[in-house]
Design an enzyme around this catalytic site. Structure first.
Site, mmCIF file in Angstrom:
data_model
loop_
_atom_site.group_PDB
_atom_site.id
_atom_site.type_symbol
_atom_site.label_atom_id
_atom_site.label_comp_id
_atom_site.label_asym_id
_atom_site.label_seq_id
_atom_site.Cartn_x
_atom_site.Cartn_y
_atom_site.Cartn_z
ATOM 1 N N HIS A 138 -3.486 -5.325 0.680
ATOM 2 C CA HIS A 138 -3.124 -5.360 2.134
ATOM 3 C C HIS A 138 -2.912 -7.064 2.240
ATOM 4 C CE1 HIS A 138 -2.430 -1.617 4.010
ATOM 5 N NE2 HIS A 138 -3.476 -1.281 3.290
ATOM 6 N N CYS A 193 0.924 -1.207 0.107
ATOM 7 C CA CYS A 193 0.094 0.094 -0.199
ATOM 8 C C CYS A 193 0.840 1.208 0.051
ATOM 9 C CB CYS A 193 -1.123 -0.045 1.166
ATOM 10 S SG CYS A 193 -2.266 1.186 1.012
ATOM 11 N N GLU A 241 -1.222 -8.571 4.231
ATOM 12 C CA GLU A 241 -1.312 -9.050 5.731
ATOM 13 C C GLU A 241 -2.434 -9.319 6.431
ATOM 14 O OE1 GLU A 241 -0.765 -6.388 4.546
ATOM 15 O OE2 GLU A 241 -1.653 -4.656 6.254
#
Ligand code: MN
Length: 247
Positions: free
Chosen positions: A221, A118, A223
């Site tokens: 994202h 990002c 994660e």
């Protein structure tokens, strides 16, 4: 020895009770967990106390790390790419920029790999001479998808088309279904990098280096997705593989 994967810290804005810590360095827990799950040893790099100390600190960390993760975070200060802040820009953090930019340059110059996420994609492009849309909605005439999703961050919301001849395609294939929590994007890529994924409205969603495998960055994202969407863990595993290869 497990490869040491550095994660640049954000700074907690609010005082955190009961310890009353101000500007405490932190990294997102699911990101740190993804590094562990991918076989890396995560360390969190606190940002410097001053802009003057940032470049020296970045240089001092470099010999100790095998790979670098640039996580999401605030907007990059546009004066770093030669623009004044437009009305629609979000929160910026010059100290973090001042630390990450020399760290990115030094990491790549040392032949070590990075994974940008990002803001991490955006600041890495700026570090190498690129520019950003400060705000997609007001600056990009083709912008029409919801890139700042209201859905939970763990849910994918828009698709991306991935260049078949790319490292990213070897990891997750030629289409992706990803989350989206950004209002900025890369506008002009610096020399040496190429866009390898786009959203349907043309927004750049992933970038790689042309001549080597040091640079891979995504606008989404991973994660927040890898536990429910295991293909996203491959981005972290790939960084560990690249870090091992660079030693
Ligand atoms: Mn997006």
């Amino acid at each position: 020895m497990l490869p040491l994967i550095a994660v640049v810290a954000d700074a907690l804005d609010d005082a955190a009770p009961p310890l009353n810590q101000r500007l405490a360095p932190y990294a997102p827990a699911p990101l740190v967990a993804a590094v562990v799950a991918a076989g890396g040893l995560p360390i969190v790099l606190p940002r410097p106390a001053s802009e003057a100390a940032a470049a020296a600190l970045a240089k001092a960390y470099l010999p100790h790390i095998d790979g670098l993760i640039l996580p999401g975070g605030p907007d990059v200060d546009p004066t770093y790419y030669g623009e004044e802040p437009l009305a629609a820009i979000g929160t910026t953090d010059r100290l973090r920029d001042a630390f990450e930019i020399p760290l990115i340059r030094a990491t790549l110059a040392a032949g070590k790999p990075l994974l940008g996420i990002c803001r991490g994609l955006q600041v890495a492009c700026v570090a190498l001479g690129g520019t950003l849309y400060q705000d997609l909605a007001t600056q990009d005439p083709d912008y029409r998808l919801r890139h700042a999703q209201a859905a939970p961050g763990t849910d994918p919301t828009h698709h991306v088309t991935i260049a078949p001849a790319s490292r990213l395609a070897t990891l997750i294939g030629t289409t992706g279904f990803v989350n989206s929590r950004h209002h900025q994007a890369v506008r002009m890529l610096p020399a040496g990098l190429r866009a390898v994924a786009h959203a349907q409205d043309g927004v750049i969603e992933a970038v790689e280096s042309v001549a080597d495998d040091r640079f891979l960055a995504v606008q989404w994202h991973p994660e927040n997705m890898w536990q429910a969407h295991p293909e996203q863990l491959k981005l972290f595993k790939d960084l560990v593989v690249r870090a091992e290869a660079s030693r």
